[in-house]
Scaffold this motif. Structure first.
Motif, PDB file in Angstrom:
ATOM      1  N   ALA A   2       0.821  -1.211   0.000  1.00 21.22           N
ATOM      2  CA  ALA A   2       0.000   0.000   0.000  1.00 21.22           C
ATOM      3  C   ALA A   2       0.857   1.265   0.000  1.00 21.22           C
ATOM      4  CB  ALA A   2      -0.921   0.006   1.213  1.00 21.22           C
ATOM      5  N   LEU A   3       2.006   1.211   0.635  1.00 18.67           N
ATOM      6  CA  LEU A   3       2.876   2.379   0.713  1.00 18.67           C
ATOM      7  C   LEU A   3       4.316   1.935   0.463  1.00 18.67           C
ATOM      8  CD1 LEU A   3       3.136   5.398   1.276  1.00 18.67           C
ATOM      9  CD2 LEU A   3       3.276   4.890   3.715  1.00 18.67           C
ATOM     10  N   PRO A   4       4.692   1.769  -0.805  1.00 17.55           N
ATOM     11  CA  PRO A   4       6.053   1.333  -1.127  1.00 17.55           C
ATOM     12  C   PRO A   4       7.062   2.450  -0.913  1.00 17.55           C
ATOM     13  CG  PRO A   4       4.850   1.815  -3.123  1.00 17.55           C
ATOM     14  CD  PRO A   4       3.869   1.976  -1.989  1.00 17.55           C
ATOM     15  N   TYR A   5       8.314   2.130  -1.083  1.00 20.13           N
ATOM     16  CA  TYR A   5       9.382   3.117  -0.940  1.00 20.13           C
ATOM     17  C   TYR A   5       9.147   4.285  -1.895  1.00 20.13           C
ATOM     18  CZ  TYR A   5      14.105   5.107  -1.002  1.00 20.13           C
ATOM     19  OH  TYR A   5      15.183   5.942  -0.930  1.00 20.13           O
ATOM     20  N   LEU A   6       9.289   5.513  -1.387  1.00 22.17           N
ATOM     21  CA  LEU A   6       9.038   6.771  -2.085  1.00 22.17           C
ATOM     22  C   LEU A   6       7.572   6.949  -2.462  1.00 22.17           C
ATOM     23  CD1 LEU A   6      12.192   7.160  -4.380  1.00 22.17           C
ATOM     24  CD2 LEU A   6      11.718   8.258  -2.192  1.00 22.17           C
ATOM     25  N   GLY A   7       6.686   6.249  -1.711  1.00 28.37           N
ATOM     26  CA  GLY A   7       5.260   6.438  -1.909  1.00 28.37           C
ATOM     27  C   GLY A   7       4.714   7.513  -0.988  1.00 28.37           C
ATOM     28  N   VAL A   8       3.539   8.048  -1.360  1.00 30.65           N
ATOM     29  CA  VAL A   8       2.884   9.096  -0.586  1.00 30.65           C
ATOM     30  C   VAL A   8       1.411   8.777  -0.487  1.00 30.65           C
ATOM     31  CG1 VAL A   8       2.380  11.575  -0.429  1.00 30.65           C
ATOM     32  CG2 VAL A   8       4.527  10.801  -1.470  1.00 30.65           C
ATOM     33  N   ILE A   9       0.854   8.908   0.715  1.00 32.21           N
ATOM     34  CA  ILE A   9      -0.584   8.718   0.876  1.00 32.21           C
ATOM     35  C   ILE A   9      -1.144   9.869   1.712  1.00 32.21           C
ATOM     36  CG2 ILE A   9      -0.527   6.189   0.675  1.00 32.21           C
ATOM     37  CD1 ILE A   9      -0.786   6.092   3.741  1.00 32.21           C
ATOM     38  N   GLU A  10      -2.397  10.186   1.490  1.00 29.14           N
ATOM     39  CA  GLU A  10      -3.118  11.149   2.318  1.00 29.14           C
ATOM     40  C   GLU A  10      -4.110  10.377   3.158  1.00 29.14           C
ATOM     41  OE1 GLU A  10      -3.585  15.319   0.642  1.00 29.14           O
ATOM     42  OE2 GLU A  10      -3.908  14.113  -1.168  1.00 29.14           O
ATOM     43  N   THR A  11      -4.074  10.603   4.470  1.00 35.55           N
ATOM     44  CA  THR A  11      -4.846   9.801   5.402  1.00 35.55           C
ATOM     45  C   THR A  11      -5.330  10.710   6.531  1.00 35.55           C
ATOM     46  OG1 THR A  11      -4.774   7.849   6.844  1.00 35.55           O
ATOM     47  CG2 THR A  11      -2.728   9.106   6.592  1.00 35.55           C
ATOM     48  N   THR A  12      -5.696  10.097   7.642  1.00 34.34           N
ATOM     49  CA  THR A  12      -6.101  10.861   8.825  1.00 34.34           C
ATOM     50  C   THR A  12      -5.491  10.233  10.067  1.00 34.34           C
ATOM     51  OG1 THR A  12      -8.129   9.554   9.066  1.00 34.34           O
ATOM     52  CG2 THR A  12      -8.282  11.602   7.796  1.00 34.34           C
ATOM     53  N   ILE A  13      -5.374  11.058  11.106  1.00 37.19           N
ATOM     54  CA  ILE A  13      -4.971  10.588  12.433  1.00 37.19           C
ATOM     55  C   ILE A  13      -6.034  11.075  13.398  1.00 37.19           C
ATOM     56  CG2 ILE A  13      -3.219  10.707  14.246  1.00 37.19           C
ATOM     57  CD1 ILE A  13      -1.137  11.269  12.123  1.00 37.19           C
ATOM     58  N   ASP A  14      -6.855  10.164  13.887  1.00 35.51           N
ATOM     59  CA  ASP A  14      -7.986  10.531  14.749  1.00 35.51           C
ATOM     60  C   ASP A  14      -8.846  11.611  14.097  1.00 35.51           C
ATOM     61  OD1 ASP A  14      -7.202   8.687  16.589  1.00 35.51           O
ATOM     62  OD2 ASP A  14      -6.328  10.138  17.996  1.00 35.51           O
ATOM     63  N   GLY A  15      -9.077  11.460  12.799  1.00 33.66           N
ATOM     64  CA  GLY A  15      -9.920  12.391  12.064  1.00 33.66           C
ATOM     65  C   GLY A  15      -9.220  13.634  11.569  1.00 33.66           C
ATOM     66  N   VAL A  16      -7.948  13.829  11.913  1.00 34.34           N
ATOM     67  CA  VAL A  16      -7.191  14.996  11.462  1.00 34.34           C
ATOM     68  C   VAL A  16      -6.476  14.656  10.163  1.00 34.34           C
ATOM     69  CG1 VAL A  16      -5.307  16.580  12.019  1.00 34.34           C
ATOM     70  CG2 VAL A  16      -6.868  15.813  13.824  1.00 34.34           C
ATOM     71  N   PRO A  17      -6.585  15.487   9.122  1.00 31.91           N
ATOM     72  CA  PRO A  17      -5.900  15.198   7.863  1.00 31.91           C
ATOM     73  C   PRO A  17      -4.402  15.034   8.072  1.00 31.91           C
ATOM     74  CG  PRO A  17      -7.418  17.031   7.611  1.00 31.91           C
ATOM     75  CD  PRO A  17      -7.346  16.749   9.071  1.00 31.91           C
ATOM     76  N   ALA A  18      -3.833  14.072   7.373  1.00 30.76           N
ATOM     77  CA  ALA A  18      -2.405  13.801   7.501  1.00 30.76           C
ATOM     78  C   ALA A  18      -1.857  13.323   6.164  1.00 30.76           C
ATOM     79  CB  ALA A  18      -2.137  12.760   8.585  1.00 30.76           C
ATOM     80  N   ARG A  19      -0.580  13.523   5.969  1.00 30.10           N
ATOM     81  CA  ARG A  19       0.142  13.003   4.802  1.00 30.10           C
ATOM     82  C   ARG A  19       1.294  12.154   5.304  1.00 30.10           C
ATOM     83  NH1 ARG A  19       0.697  18.757   1.545  1.00 30.10           N
ATOM     84  NH2 ARG A  19      -1.481  18.941   0.845  1.00 30.10           N
ATOM     85  N   VAL A  20       1.498  11.011   4.664  1.00 27.27           N
ATOM     86  CA  VAL A  20       2.583  10.114   5.039  1.00 27.27           C
ATOM     87  C   VAL A  20       3.467   9.907   3.815  1.00 27.27           C
ATOM     88  CG1 VAL A  20       3.229   7.869   5.947  1.00 27.27           C
ATOM     89  CG2 VAL A  20       1.136   8.974   6.760  1.00 27.27           C
ATOM     90  N   PHE A  21       4.764  10.179   3.999  1.00 25.73           N
ATOM     91  CA  PHE A  21       5.745  10.030   2.927  1.00 25.73           C
ATOM     92  C   PHE A  21       6.728   8.941   3.341  1.00 25.73           C
ATOM     93  CE2 PHE A  21       4.374  14.372   3.489  1.00 25.73           C
ATOM     94  CZ  PHE A  21       4.075  14.831   2.214  1.00 25.73           C
ATOM     95  N   ARG A  22       6.915   7.961   2.478  1.00 26.91           N
ATOM     96  CA  ARG A  22       7.893   6.923   2.808  1.00 26.91           C
ATOM     97  C   ARG A  22       9.242   7.328   2.220  1.00 26.91           C
ATOM     98  NH1 ARG A  22       7.840   0.354   1.692  1.00 26.91           N
ATOM     99  NH2 ARG A  22       9.957   0.033   2.512  1.00 26.91           N
ATOM    100  N   ILE A  23       9.946   8.146   2.953  1.00 32.53           N
ATOM    101  CA  ILE A  23      11.267   8.617   2.573  1.00 32.53           C
ATOM    102  C   ILE A  23      12.164   8.504   3.795  1.00 32.53           C
ATOM    103  CG2 ILE A  23      10.569  10.161   0.696  1.00 32.53           C
ATOM    104  CD1 ILE A  23      10.368  12.416   2.603  1.00 32.53           C
ATOM    105  N   SER A  24      13.465   8.456   3.552  1.00 29.24           N
ATOM    106  CA  SER A  24      14.394   8.203   4.654  1.00 29.24           C
ATOM    107  C   SER A  24      15.649   9.036   4.505  1.00 29.24           C
ATOM    108  CB  SER A  24      14.768   6.718   4.705  1.00 29.24           C
ATOM    109  OG  SER A  24      15.736   6.483   5.707  1.00 29.24           O
ATOM    110  N   PHE A  25      16.058   9.693   5.591  1.00 28.30           N
ATOM    111  CA  PHE A  25      17.320  10.407   5.638  1.00 28.30           C
ATOM    112  C   PHE A  25      18.366   9.615   6.415  1.00 28.30           C
ATOM    113  CE2 PHE A  25      19.942  14.168   7.083  1.00 28.30           C
ATOM    114  CZ  PHE A  25      20.336  14.560   5.815  1.00 28.30           C
TER     115      PHE A  25
END
Length: 861
Positions: free
Chosen positions: A653-676
């Protein structure tokens, strides 16, 4: 001309002598210990000056329901009200001031600012005013600032700044004891101090006689009054009646005495006879100069009014009126009437006029005054000073005319007349009179110079305000700052931001804390606040084309829901910034850049959009403060993330360098699978106001995995272990090829491509990125050290430099990144690093810049 020969003497002799003679001080070599403030005010009517006209205008404006701000540069209201016989006596004068002041103090719409001077009048009628809050106090209390600079934006302005008495030009008129008559009266009435025991008064108008009568009533000894006017007046007759010696058609020739005044020599205007009088004070009453400086600053040229032998404002600008003595009205009744008229007109312009009829403005009444343009012959010793600050004498002005400097502006600069801090407030009219006499013209025909702000000198600290030291720029804190404080974070300044540097536990030192945090990320799970990264939303049908021209790599085919690492160059071909950019929709990209470069990147984009590529349909704006973020990194990051967001975050669902828009307890959130860090990692963004909620949610979800907050120091260790470049590598001198990113440069056109191909930037001898390890595990590396071929080789024969170092728990010792000439061909070679600041030489091995997981299996796990 005096110092033109010999030329070799100018710098070592003449220049030093002239600077010493100028009396200029030295620049401060210590910080200003005082504190300054800036404040802003909006009001309906701003009244500058609290004399008779200003007080009356303020009360009338307040009665009309207007918001009023009244400025007075002295500590008390009232100004220099004139005692005109038959109009007001001394007792009722004081009572009138008290009544007017009490009415203003009780009015809710009036703000009184005493010890406050209007410094300048600017565009849109913005007024800058300086309040001397605690200059008069030996020990300011309650943390009060020394001065406060007010930026005032009124709808209407009434200038009632009064007038300044001018001196009379005669020989040795700079001796201590030569004073303005208004100053002598001020000492007597305001401070109860006698300026001298025997006072001689020189005048050219009735003001000198009024001063004589006033001072004699106060108990001072008036030696005589010498009036330049040939005919007596009613005022001079009153002086005679009380026993004061009066002379007409007489002017002072020179002050007598040594260092101080011991007497005065008078002569008749024809220069035929002279006589001396013993005195210790010479009081000058040379007429009044209306304060036209503010209006002159605003572009209204002063106009000569022969009836009062003075300049007044010719054409006040829109929204600005004058009242009282500054408009050429010197009688008390006229001042009061002009104040009422100005207030009524301001009220009508603002639609707040009451039912009373508007007062008519009084006309300027002529006064009996003789302005002498011919200065007396003073002899070889006596100099007749015109500008007391710059020591300009009457002969200097005449010399300027003989030298060919005919314009008033040229004379000003040739002689420095009116160029001191008072800007000619007391010297300009006398100087113009002498200039006019030399040209055989009238004063208005020679013109007048323009006044410039500030009206009076102001401390530079007042203009700077509190913007210095730690408060030079605003301190920016992330949405999770309080969470970091509770976790025991030590903060570091990153640009304007406060970022957690490390989180030391009780009894734990900095190095131990950094190692613990970095080890936790490699072993299990860590969380880092990355809110300070620059964030920019890019919108429009040409957003992809725009990014394609900013970055060296391709962006047109980036799928929606994917992120990509990008590098941009300056126009000269050197590295500018790097970061990841995600595509959230066909016409919407979300860009991140480094914390320190966020502002510069946005400015670079503005320049590119407006100047380089104006044909592209693209818009963008900063979103740095819109979204806050955390990096969740480590082998357990996915398992923790599953308990944070409301969406599937599996590898599919969220591979490397993928981006999804979701929620956290109903609050809009974006998750980026990136690594430093090089570990399995995610960055979570939520709206700024939900930052603390997200942090606590992440900490709760990561508790089973012993989640560890880590700061910028551990972040630096992790990125050096992985070989990621950052600020020390992108320092303005390196290229994409230097840091190993040359293959990213696509065939397309982009900013910096042409100049990146210059021979100097593509030479094989350029230093390129390498990894470094000490041969001995006990040796320490230092950032900034130079690569040299042997332990005795001087650092001047440098082969490169160390840009970043870290004490790596994963490697088990110090490691570093650096730039080495022919670096790719030197892997496995042994060299030395020289750090002359600590006289250290360390033998090192050159290796790959990737120390941990070179195959990248962890980040894709």
């Amino acid at each position: 001309k005096t110092f033109m020969w010999p030329a070799s003497f100018w710098e070592p002799v003449y220049e030093k002598m002239i600077r010493r003679a100028a009396g200029l001080g030295r620049a401060a070599d210590a910080p200003d210990p005082d504190r300054y403030e800036h404040s802003h005010l909006h009001t309906d009517v701003l009244i500058i000056g609290a004399g008779a006209a200003g007080l009356r205008a303020a009360n009338r404006a307040a009665q009309a329901g207007l918001r009023v701000v009244l400025l007075e540069e002295n500590a008390e209201l009232g100004g220099w009200l004139r005692h005109v016989p038959g109009e007001i006596n001394a007792r009722s004068h004081d009572e009138w001031i008290q009544n007017e002041t009490s009415a203003l103090e009780s009015a809710e719409t009036v703000q009184l600012l005493t010890r406050t001077t209007a410094l300048g009048l600017y565009d849109d009628n913005v007024v800058l005013a300086l309040e001397r809050v605690s200059d008069h106090l030996a020990q300011p209390g309650n943390g009060a600032p020394r001065q406060r600079l007010w930026i005032i934006r009124p709808r209407q302005i009434i200038i009632a700044a009064g007038a300044i008495e001018r001196p009379i030009t005669f020989g040795d008129n700079d001796k201590p004891g030569v004073m303005l008559s208004s100053a002598v009266r001020g000492f007597a009435h305001r401070y109860g101090v006698a300026a001298g025991r025997r006072i001689a008064i020189a005048t050219n108008n009735d003001e000198g006689f009024e001063a004589a009568l006033d001072l004699k009533t106060a108990g001072l000894d008036i030696v005589c009054v010498a009036d330049q006017r040939p005919q007596p007046s009613a005022a001079s007759q009153r002086a005679r009646e009380v026993g004061i010696e009066v002379h007409h058609g007489v002017t002072p020739q020179r002050a007598l005495g040594g260092v101080e005044v011991a007497g005065v020599r008078f002569q008749n205007l024809a220069g035929e006879t002279t006589f001396d009088r013993a005195c210790d004070v010479i009081a000058m009453a040379g007429g009044l100069n209306p304060c036209v400086q503010l209006l002159s600053q605003g572009g209204a040229p002063p106009k000569w009014v022969s009836e009062i032998q003075a300049f007044v404002a010719d054409a006040p600008r829109s929204g600005v009126q004058t009242a009282g003595a500054c408009s050429g009205l010197f009688e008390l009744s006229a001042c009061l009437q002009s104040g009422e008229a100005a207030a009524s007109e301001a009220a009508m312009r603002l639609g707040a006029a009451n039912n009373s009829a508007a007062s008519a403005r009084p006309e300027i009444k002529p006064i009996d005054i003789t302005l002498a343009t011919e200065t007396p012959k003073t002899g070889k010793r006596g100099k007749a000073f015109v500008d007391f600050q710059n020591d300009v004498v009457a002969s200097d002005i005449k010399l300027a005319v003989r030298e060919g400097y005919t314009s008033v502006e040229h004379v000003k600069r040739y002689t420095t007349l009116g160029m001191a801090t008072d800007q000619g407030k007391i010297s300009s009219v006398n100087g113009l009179a002498i200039l006019a006499q030399a040209h055989e013209k009238n004063i208005p025909d020679v013109g007048v110079t323009r006044f410039r702000p500030p009206y009076t000198p102001a401390a530079i600290g007042a203009f700077a305000g509190h913007h210095r030291g730690k408060t030079f720029q605003p301190v920016r804190r992330t949405a999770m700052h309080h969470c970091h404080e509770q976790a025991g974070a030590t903060f570091v300044e990153a640009g304007q931001w406060l970022r957690p540097r490390y989180y030391a536990r009780p009894g734990e030192g900095m190095l131990a804390a950094i190692k613990r945090e970095a080890s936790a990320v490699r072993a299990s799970l860590g969380v880092c606040d990355v809110s300070t990264l620059g964030k920019i939303d890019v919108y429009g049908p040409d957003a992809g084309k725009f990014l394609n021209r900013l970055y060296i790599n391709n962006w047109l085919k980036l799928p929606v829901g994917k992120a990509r690492y990008g590098v941009m160059l300056r126009e000269d071909g050197h590295l500018f910034d790097d970061g990841t950019t995600s595509r959230l929709a066909d016409d919407h990209f979300f860009m991140t850049c480094t914390t320190a470069n966020a502002g510069r990147v946005l400015a670079h984009m503005e320049y590119a959009a407006q100047v380089l590529f104006p044909e592209l349909d693209v818009v963008f704006c900063s979103a740095t403060e819109q979204w806050c973020g955390v990096a969740l990194a480590g082998p357990m990051s996915r398992k923790a993330l599953e308990n944070v967001v409301d969406t599937d975050v599996s590898n599919d669902a969220l591979p490397y360098l993928g981006v999804i828009e979701t929620t956290i307890d109903g609050v809009p959130a974006r998750v980026f699978r990136i690594s430093f860090s090089g570990e399995l990692a995610y960055e979570i963004n939520v709206p700024w106001g939900a930052g603390e909620m997200m942090w606590r949610k992440v900490m709760d979800a990561g508790a089973p995995f012993d989640i560890t907050p880590y700061g910028t120091e551990a972040l630096g260790v992790l990125r050096v272990e992985k070989g990621h470049v950052a600020g020390p590598e992108i320092d303005g001198r390196t290229t994409a090829a230097d840091v190993g990113l040359g293959k990213m440069m696509a065939k397309k056109d982009f900013i910096g491509k042409k100049l990146a191909g210059r021979p100097g930037l593509t030479a094989e001898t350029r230093s390129t990125l390498v990894g470094v390890k000490p041969v001995s595990a006990n040796d320490r590396l230092r950032g900034g050290a130079h690569f040299v071929a042997g332990p005795a080789v001087p650092q001047q024969e440098s082969l490169g430099w160390l840009s970043s170092v870290a004490d790596s728990p994963a490697v088990g010792g110090w490691i570093g990144l650096g730039f080495l000439s022919h670096g790719a061909d030197r892997l496995g070679e042994r060299l030395y690093t020289a750090y002359p600041l600590k006289d250290e030489i360390v033998e090192v091995e050159i290796c790959s810049p990737v120390f941990v997981d070179p195959e990248g299996e962890r980040v894709r796990g």
